[in-house]
Design an enzyme around this catalytic site. Structure first.
Site, PDB file in Angstrom:
ATOM      1  N   LYS A 116      59.341  18.517  93.213  1.00  0.00           N
ATOM      2  CA  LYS A 116      59.259  18.514  94.667  1.00  0.00           C
ATOM      3  C   LYS A 116      57.892  18.072  95.179  1.00  0.00           C
ATOM      4  O   LYS A 116      57.786  17.450  96.228  1.00  0.00           O
ATOM      5  CB  LYS A 116      59.593  19.914  95.208  1.00  0.00           C
ATOM      6  CG  LYS A 116      60.921  20.484  94.712  1.00  0.00           C
ATOM      7  CD  LYS A 116      62.105  19.597  95.053  1.00  0.00           C
ATOM      8  CE  LYS A 116      63.426  20.216  94.634  1.00  0.00           C
ATOM      9  NZ  LYS A 116      63.667  20.228  93.194  1.00  0.00           N
ATOM     10  N   GLU A 200      55.089  24.395 102.398  1.00  0.00           N
ATOM     11  CA  GLU A 200      55.206  23.395 103.445  1.00  0.00           C
ATOM     12  C   GLU A 200      55.551  24.078 104.761  1.00  0.00           C
ATOM     13  O   GLU A 200      56.008  25.227 104.795  1.00  0.00           O
ATOM     14  CB  GLU A 200      56.283  22.357 103.107  1.00  0.00           C
ATOM     15  CG  GLU A 200      57.689  22.913 103.056  1.00  0.00           C
ATOM     16  CD  GLU A 200      58.712  21.887 102.595  1.00  0.00           C
ATOM     17  OE1 GLU A 200      58.304  20.849 102.045  1.00  0.00           O
ATOM     18  OE2 GLU A 200      59.912  22.134 102.778  1.00  0.00           O
ATOM     19  N   GLU A 275      67.489  14.607 100.592  1.00  0.00           N
ATOM     20  CA  GLU A 275      67.665  15.623 101.628  1.00  0.00           C
ATOM     21  C   GLU A 275      66.663  15.407 102.758  1.00  0.00           C
ATOM     22  O   GLU A 275      65.495  15.084 102.526  1.00  0.00           O
ATOM     23  CB  GLU A 275      67.502  17.017 101.033  1.00  0.00           C
ATOM     24  CG  GLU A 275      68.504  17.309  99.923  1.00  0.00           C
ATOM     25  CD  GLU A 275      68.598  18.785  99.590  1.00  0.00           C
ATOM     26  OE1 GLU A 275      67.827  19.581 100.169  1.00  0.00           O
ATOM     27  OE2 GLU A 275      69.447  19.146  98.756  1.00  0.00           O
ATOM     28  N   GLU A 288      63.292  16.409 100.130  1.00  0.00           N
ATOM     29  CA  GLU A 288      63.209  16.326  98.675  1.00  0.00           C
ATOM     30  C   GLU A 288      64.356  15.469  98.170  1.00  0.00           C
ATOM     31  O   GLU A 288      65.289  15.167  98.921  1.00  0.00           O
ATOM     32  CB  GLU A 288      63.282  17.720  98.037  1.00  0.00           C
ATOM     33  CG  GLU A 288      64.584  18.456  98.301  1.00  0.00           C
ATOM     34  CD  GLU A 288      64.548  19.899  97.840  1.00  0.00           C
ATOM     35  OE1 GLU A 288      63.441  20.465  97.788  1.00  0.00           O
ATOM     36  OE2 GLU A 288      65.615  20.450  97.542  1.00  0.00           O
ATOM     37  N   ASN A 290      67.161  15.467  95.071  1.00  0.00           N
ATOM     38  CA  ASN A 290      67.781  16.162  93.945  1.00  0.00           C
ATOM     39  C   ASN A 290      68.304  15.115  92.973  1.00  0.00           C
ATOM     40  O   ASN A 290      69.232  14.371  93.291  1.00  0.00           O
ATOM     41  CB  ASN A 290      68.922  17.061  94.424  1.00  0.00           C
ATOM     42  CG  ASN A 290      68.384  18.262  95.181  1.00  0.00           C
ATOM     43  OD1 ASN A 290      67.610  19.051  94.641  1.00  0.00           O
ATOM     44  ND2 ASN A 290      68.764  18.397  96.436  1.00  0.00           N
ATOM     45  N   PHE A 348      75.246  41.131 102.044  1.00  0.00           N
ATOM     46  CA  PHE A 348      75.476  39.984 101.153  1.00  0.00           C
ATOM     47  C   PHE A 348      74.864  40.193  99.770  1.00  0.00           C
ATOM     48  O   PHE A 348      74.516  39.235  99.086  1.00  0.00           O
ATOM     49  CB  PHE A 348      74.929  38.682 101.765  1.00  0.00           C
ATOM     50  CG  PHE A 348      75.630  38.264 103.019  1.00  0.00           C
ATOM     51  CD1 PHE A 348      76.771  37.504 102.972  1.00  0.00           C
ATOM     52  CD2 PHE A 348      75.135  38.650 104.252  1.00  0.00           C
ATOM     53  CE1 PHE A 348      77.431  37.129 104.129  1.00  0.00           C
ATOM     54  CE2 PHE A 348      75.779  38.286 105.425  1.00  0.00           C
ATOM     55  CZ  PHE A 348      76.935  37.524 105.361  1.00  0.00           C
TER      56      PHE A 348
END
Length: 680
Positions: A116, A200, A275, A288, A290, A348
């Protein structure tokens, strides 16, 4: 073409790769850990090879063990899936040294774009707009605080080798930066074997939109439209769709061309995803790349008809792309729901255990289709499609060692509204028992006005469910339909009971026509008139025609109410049903008038008082205890950390209290509701 490939992964993605390989006539090898000995991907593959203990860092991400499996089975190529070793350049190098093809991009592309930090620098050099941040590595928590203040809060703390929401935290202040740094570092080490962290700027109110690219080793590259991935929880995608309801054609073209140019700048070959963060004015910023297959790739396949796994295999074999950009057509709309083994009613938190029931909806193959790189046109389009990518089965187990994903349920239809409606019906029909799962929450999202309008950002869940999820309150019209259906179904149950007891000579007199229905705090008066085709139930003056073939014992009721479908998960209880529908979990009581009068006099059963206990909210491993007996704790203070399914969860105090007893130590494995500590 390759004769045998090994899949260096597990779960649904391993099963997904096996399906395409089988279609192409290629034999497959599965690898498995102790926990996955009886897993579905092991059953599906032509061969299977054991690679070690259950933890991923002792099996699936140990390069030497995968290489041992490759050598022992004679596999000619390896597909890494996503996660684990999929973006590990050392793994790709080891395969190349052994003369085994890597079904993914070249080592150089992985090193440049899979990292990244490096990918951001390359994007900046290529004049790609990027999010502000610190591209150097973060040494420790205090360094994280210093850099966060330089960048400006809020910030995103991210694992350099991360993905899938692992090793990511948002920090709004110094305390959050310290805590987020350590949690991200730990998760990154456990999930990827790489604990490098960078920071970031976190863009508020963003949309997460990504471009699917496909390149070969002959200099050809295309983009296959975009995916909207803005519905996220803790930076982990929950719902994806293709195309995005937000982009216009000009923005799509600009993002696509920029993505292909970036990929070709690093000699990329294979499927990959670029992305972007997109703001409200459709300005887009590189986030980034992938360098692997994405979890959400099925929605792209459904709107383009391109099998991305097949294309990856063909590119790895050295073939040229059989299609150009002009051949790519986006047709219809596709939705993907990630079904997770996590309990939405418990914040969750991960849920593990045996799937006592696992019955997904029937798959329907339709939608656009590509043959030999050419889209087949309207003749290949059906009315809808249902697809379920899964790695589990009825009676299987969900392990604490891996990602909590159960399945990826996808639907396709000609329009977005139709694709959403197909997804609603598919979720209604999806039966999962034995563990906590997020189907109720997914149903709630698809019925949410903001989602239906397409007007959402990555903050959707945080904004619309700020206090978590505690179920759905259905409108009165829906409750009336459910009440009418429950009366008709209960009448069937009563007839069954009467048949067993021999009272059927005059069952209408025995069973009666007048009922009282209680659900969601409402008390409804109902009358029922039945015939051979169904029953007409009148509730407070409104008539509902109920038809269907439901019989007692069936857990899924597929009915028509006034001609419209109604699909409910049902379970018989005393004097009624437990009904689950569109995110609501209802207790529906069907009683005679006299029974209802007596029931109203019964005292309410109160739940036990657990306010002075810290209960383990999920099965997991105690990583650390942060307090001692006698300590005074305050609202929001971290009490301990529990790890489950590769994620660390900090348990916090709900109010000011004094710790009187601690029942666990670091390293203990606990079950749900085990008492961790007590307070006064």
């Amino acid at each position: 073409m390759f004769k045998k490939i090994l899949i260096a992964n597990r779960g649904e993605i391993a099963c997904r790769v096996i399906k395409t390989a089988r279609k192409m006539g290629i034999k497959t090898v599965a690898v498995y850990s102790d926990a996955d000995r009886n897993a579905l991907h092991v059953r599906m593959a032509d061969e299977a090879y054991h690679i070690g203990p259950s933890p991923a860092n002792q099996s699936y991400i140990v390069i030497d063990k995968i290489m041992e499996a490759v050598k022992a089975t004679g596999a000619e190529a390896v597909h890494p899936g996503y996660g684990f070793l999929s973006e590990n350049s050392k793994f790709a190098q080891a395969l190349a040294a052994a003369g085994v093809a890597f079904i993914g991009p070249p080592v150089g592309a992985i090193e440049k774009m899979g990292d990244k930090i490096t990918s951001k620098k390359i994007a900046q050099e290529a004049n790609v707009s990027t999010v502000l941040g610190h591209m150097g590595l973060i040494e420790d928590a205090e360094d994280a605080v210093k850099i966060s203040n330089q960048v400006g809060y809020p910030v995103m703390i991210k694992a350099s080798a991360g993905g899938g929401g692992k090793g990511m935290r948002i920090a709004w202040d110094d305390a959050g930066a310290r805590e987020g740094f350590q949690s991200s570092k730990n998760e990154a080490a456990n999930s990827f074997g790489d604990d490098r962290i960078f920071i970031e700027k976190f863009v508020t109110q963003p949309r997460h939109i990504e471009i699917q690219v496909l390149c070969d080793t002959h200099g050809n590259g295309i983009y296959l439209g975009e995916r909207e991935c803005s519905i996220q929880r803790r930076q982990q995608k929950v719902i994806e769709e293709a195309p995005s309801p937000f982009l216009d054609e000009a923005t799509r073209k600009a993002m696509g061309e920029q993505s292909v140019a970036l990929a070709q700048a690093v000699d990329y070959a294979s499927a990959g995803t670029v992305e972007f963060i997109v703001d409200g004015d459709r300005n887009f910023y590189f986030l980034e790349m992938n360098t692997r297959l994405q979890v959400e790739h099925p929605v792209t396949e459904l709107i383009t008809g391109v099998d991305l796994v097949e294309q990856m295999i063909r590119v790895a074999y050295g073939e040229k792309l059989s299609m150009t950009q002009d051949d790519v057509t986006l047709t219809g709309w596709a939705m993907e729901s990630r079904l997770y083994a996590e309990d939405p009613y418990r914040g969750f938190l991960p849920s593990i255990g045996r799937l006592t029931t696992y019955r997904p909806p029937s798959e329907v193959a339709a939608g656009p289709m590509v043959t030999n790189g050419k889209w087949q046109g309207d003749a290949a389009i059906g009315k809808h499609a249902v697809r379920n990518d899964t790695g589990v089965y009825d009676g299987g187990e969900i392990s604490m060692y891996y990602d909590p994903m159960i399945a990826k349920l996808c639907t396709w239809a000609p329009t977005r509204a139709e694709a959403i409606e197909e997804m609603r019906h598919a979720l209604d029909s999806f039966e999962v028992e034995g563990i906590g799962h997020n189907i109720p929450f997914l149903s709630a999202v698809y019925d949410h006005e903001k989602f239906m309008s397409g007007n959402m950002t990555t903050a959707f869940i945080e904004e619309e469910f700020p206090d978590g999820f505690d179920g759905v309150t259905l409108p009165d019209a829906a409750l009336d339909r459910i009440g009418a259906a429950a009366v008709a179904m209960y009448r069937v149950c009563e007839i069954r009971r009467a048949q067993i007891s021999g009272r059927m000579d005059n069952h209408e007199h025995v069973i009666g026509k007048d009922w009282t229905v209680t659900l969601s705090g409402r008390v409804l008066t109902a009358q029922v008139e039945a015939d051979r085709e169904g029953a007409t139930v009148t509730i407070d003056g409104a008539a509902f025609r109920v038809e269907g073939n439901w019989t007692p014992g069936q857990s899924l009721a597929k009915l028509l109410v006034n001609g419209d479908p109604l699909v409910m998960k049902v379970a018989l209880i005393s004097a009624g049903f437990r009904v689950r529908y569109r995110g609501a979990d209802l207790t529906v009581r069907v009683r005679t008038k006299r029974q209802a009068e007596l029931a109203a006099l019964m005292p309410e059963k109160l739940p036990p008082d657990t306010s002075k206990l810290l209960l383990c909210p999920m099965p997991g491993l105690i990583v650390k205890i942060d307090v001692n007996v006698g300590d005074e704790v305050h609202d929001g203070q971290i009490l301990c950390t529990v790890e489950a399914m590769k994620m660390e969860n900090n348990l916090r105090a709900e109010k000011k209290a004094i710790v009187t007893k601690i029942n666990a130590v670091a390293g203990d494995s606990l079950a749900v509701d085990d008492v961790i500590m007590e307070f006064e």
